[in-house]
Write a protein that holds these residues in place. Structure first.
Motif, PDB file in Angstrom:
ATOM      1  N   MET A   1       0.829  -1.205   0.000  1.00 35.31           N
ATOM      2  CA  MET A   1       0.000   0.000   0.000  1.00 35.31           C
ATOM      3  C   MET A   1       0.866   1.259   0.000  1.00 35.31           C
ATOM      4  O   MET A   1       0.568   2.210  -0.689  1.00 35.31           O
ATOM      5  N   GLU A   2       1.969   1.239   0.782  1.00 29.90           N
ATOM      6  CA  GLU A   2       2.821   2.427   0.856  1.00 29.90           C
ATOM      7  C   GLU A   2       3.432   2.757  -0.503  1.00 29.90           C
ATOM      8  O   GLU A   2       3.624   3.917  -0.826  1.00 29.90           O
ATOM      9  N   ASN A   3       3.728   1.722  -1.304  1.00 28.90           N
ATOM     10  CA  ASN A   3       4.304   1.954  -2.627  1.00 28.90           C
ATOM     11  C   ASN A   3       3.345   2.688  -3.541  1.00 28.90           C
ATOM     12  O   ASN A   3       3.749   3.561  -4.294  1.00 28.90           O
ATOM     13  N   ILE A   4       2.070   2.333  -3.468  1.00 26.24           N
ATOM     14  CA  ILE A   4       1.066   2.993  -4.308  1.00 26.24           C
ATOM     15  C   ILE A   4       0.963   4.469  -3.943  1.00 26.24           C
ATOM     16  O   ILE A   4       0.966   5.332  -4.817  1.00 26.24           O
ATOM     17  N   LYS A   5       0.896   4.749  -2.656  1.00 22.21           N
ATOM     18  CA  LYS A   5       0.805   6.154  -2.214  1.00 22.21           C
ATOM     19  C   LYS A   5       2.064   6.928  -2.584  1.00 22.21           C
ATOM     20  O   LYS A   5       1.997   8.073  -2.997  1.00 22.21           O
ATOM     21  N   MET A   6       3.230   6.287  -2.416  1.00 20.11           N
ATOM     22  CA  MET A   6       4.483   6.937  -2.778  1.00 20.11           C
ATOM     23  C   MET A   6       4.495   7.255  -4.269  1.00 20.11           C
ATOM     24  O   MET A   6       4.836   8.359  -4.677  1.00 20.11           O
ATOM     25  N   ASN A   7       4.108   6.281  -5.084  1.00 22.74           N
ATOM     26  CA  ASN A   7       4.097   6.491  -6.530  1.00 22.74           C
ATOM     27  C   ASN A   7       3.135   7.603  -6.922  1.00 22.74           C
ATOM     28  O   ASN A   7       3.467   8.444  -7.763  1.00 22.74           O
ATOM     29  N   GLN A   8       1.957   7.622  -6.314  1.00 23.59           N
ATOM     30  CA  GLN A   8       0.980   8.678  -6.614  1.00 23.59           C
ATOM     31  C   GLN A   8       1.535  10.056  -6.239  1.00 23.59           C
ATOM     32  O   GLN A   8       1.393  11.013  -7.002  1.00 23.59           O
ATOM     33  N   ALA A   9       2.168  10.150  -5.079  1.00 26.40           N
ATOM     34  CA  ALA A   9       2.742  11.426  -4.643  1.00 26.40           C
ATOM     35  C   ALA A   9       3.882  11.850  -5.562  1.00 26.40           C
ATOM     36  O   ALA A   9       4.009  13.026  -5.915  1.00 26.40           O
ATOM     37  N   ALA A  10       4.705  10.888  -5.980  1.00 25.84           N
ATOM     38  CA  ALA A  10       5.828  11.190  -6.871  1.00 25.84           C
ATOM     39  C   ALA A  10       5.324  11.647  -8.238  1.00 25.84           C
ATOM     40  O   ALA A  10       5.830  12.614  -8.808  1.00 25.84           O
ATOM     41  N   VAL A  11       4.315  10.964  -8.760  1.00 22.71           N
ATOM     42  CA  VAL A  11       3.724  11.357 -10.049  1.00 22.71           C
ATOM     43  C   VAL A  11       3.162  12.762  -9.954  1.00 22.71           C
ATOM     44  O   VAL A  11       3.393  13.604 -10.835  1.00 22.71           O
ATOM     45  N   HIS A  12       2.432  13.041  -8.889  1.00 21.91           N
ATOM     46  CA  HIS A  12       1.847  14.374  -8.707  1.00 21.91           C
ATOM     47  C   HIS A  12       2.938  15.456  -8.661  1.00 21.91           C
ATOM     48  O   HIS A  12       2.810  16.503  -9.307  1.00 21.91           O
ATOM     49  N   LEU A  13       4.003  15.195  -7.927  1.00 17.96           N
ATOM     50  CA  LEU A  13       5.107  16.154  -7.823  1.00 17.96           C
ATOM     51  C   LEU A  13       5.748  16.399  -9.191  1.00 17.96           C
ATOM     52  O   LEU A  13       5.992  17.546  -9.579  1.00 17.96           O
ATOM     53  N   LEU A  14       5.992  15.331  -9.940  1.00 16.81           N
ATOM     54  CA  LEU A  14       6.620  15.471 -11.261  1.00 16.81           C
ATOM     55  C   LEU A  14       5.700  16.194 -12.240  1.00 16.81           C
ATOM     56  O   LEU A  14       6.164  16.979 -13.068  1.00 16.81           O
TER      57      LEU A  14
END
Length: 86
Positions: A1-14
């Motif tokens: 679950m943490e990976n999904i949230k991390m990826n979503q946050a990283a995508v949003h930042l980029l």
């Protein structure tokens, strides 16, 4: 679950970063490549080099390394924050 949230946050930042001022919808491939690289990279300079090479290869435009380092620190912060949340 943490990976999904991390990826979503990283995508949003980029998407917000938008280094060439083209709008957030123009970087899907680059964002995916950088988020994939983020999984195995903990060093900001190494990640910055990947970011610089990825975006420059796609758009054939130069990005100052300092800009890439700044975004890489933010991405790595997201990564470590996600790992600390249990």
């Amino acid at each position: 679950m943490e990976n999904i949230k991390m990826n979503q946050a990283a995508v949003h930042l980029l998407e917000e970063w938008d280094p060439f001022h083209l709008g957030p919808d123009h970087y899907d491939t680059e964002t995916a490549d950088v988020v994939a690289a983020l999984q195995g990279i903990d060093d900001p300079s190494t990640l910055a080099k990947v970011i610089q090479e990825t975006y420059e290869h796609s758009f054939e435009q130069w990005i100052p390394f300092e800009d890439c380092v700044a975004i890489s620190y933010k991405l790595i912060a997201i990564k470590f924050e996600a790992k600390c949340i249990i």
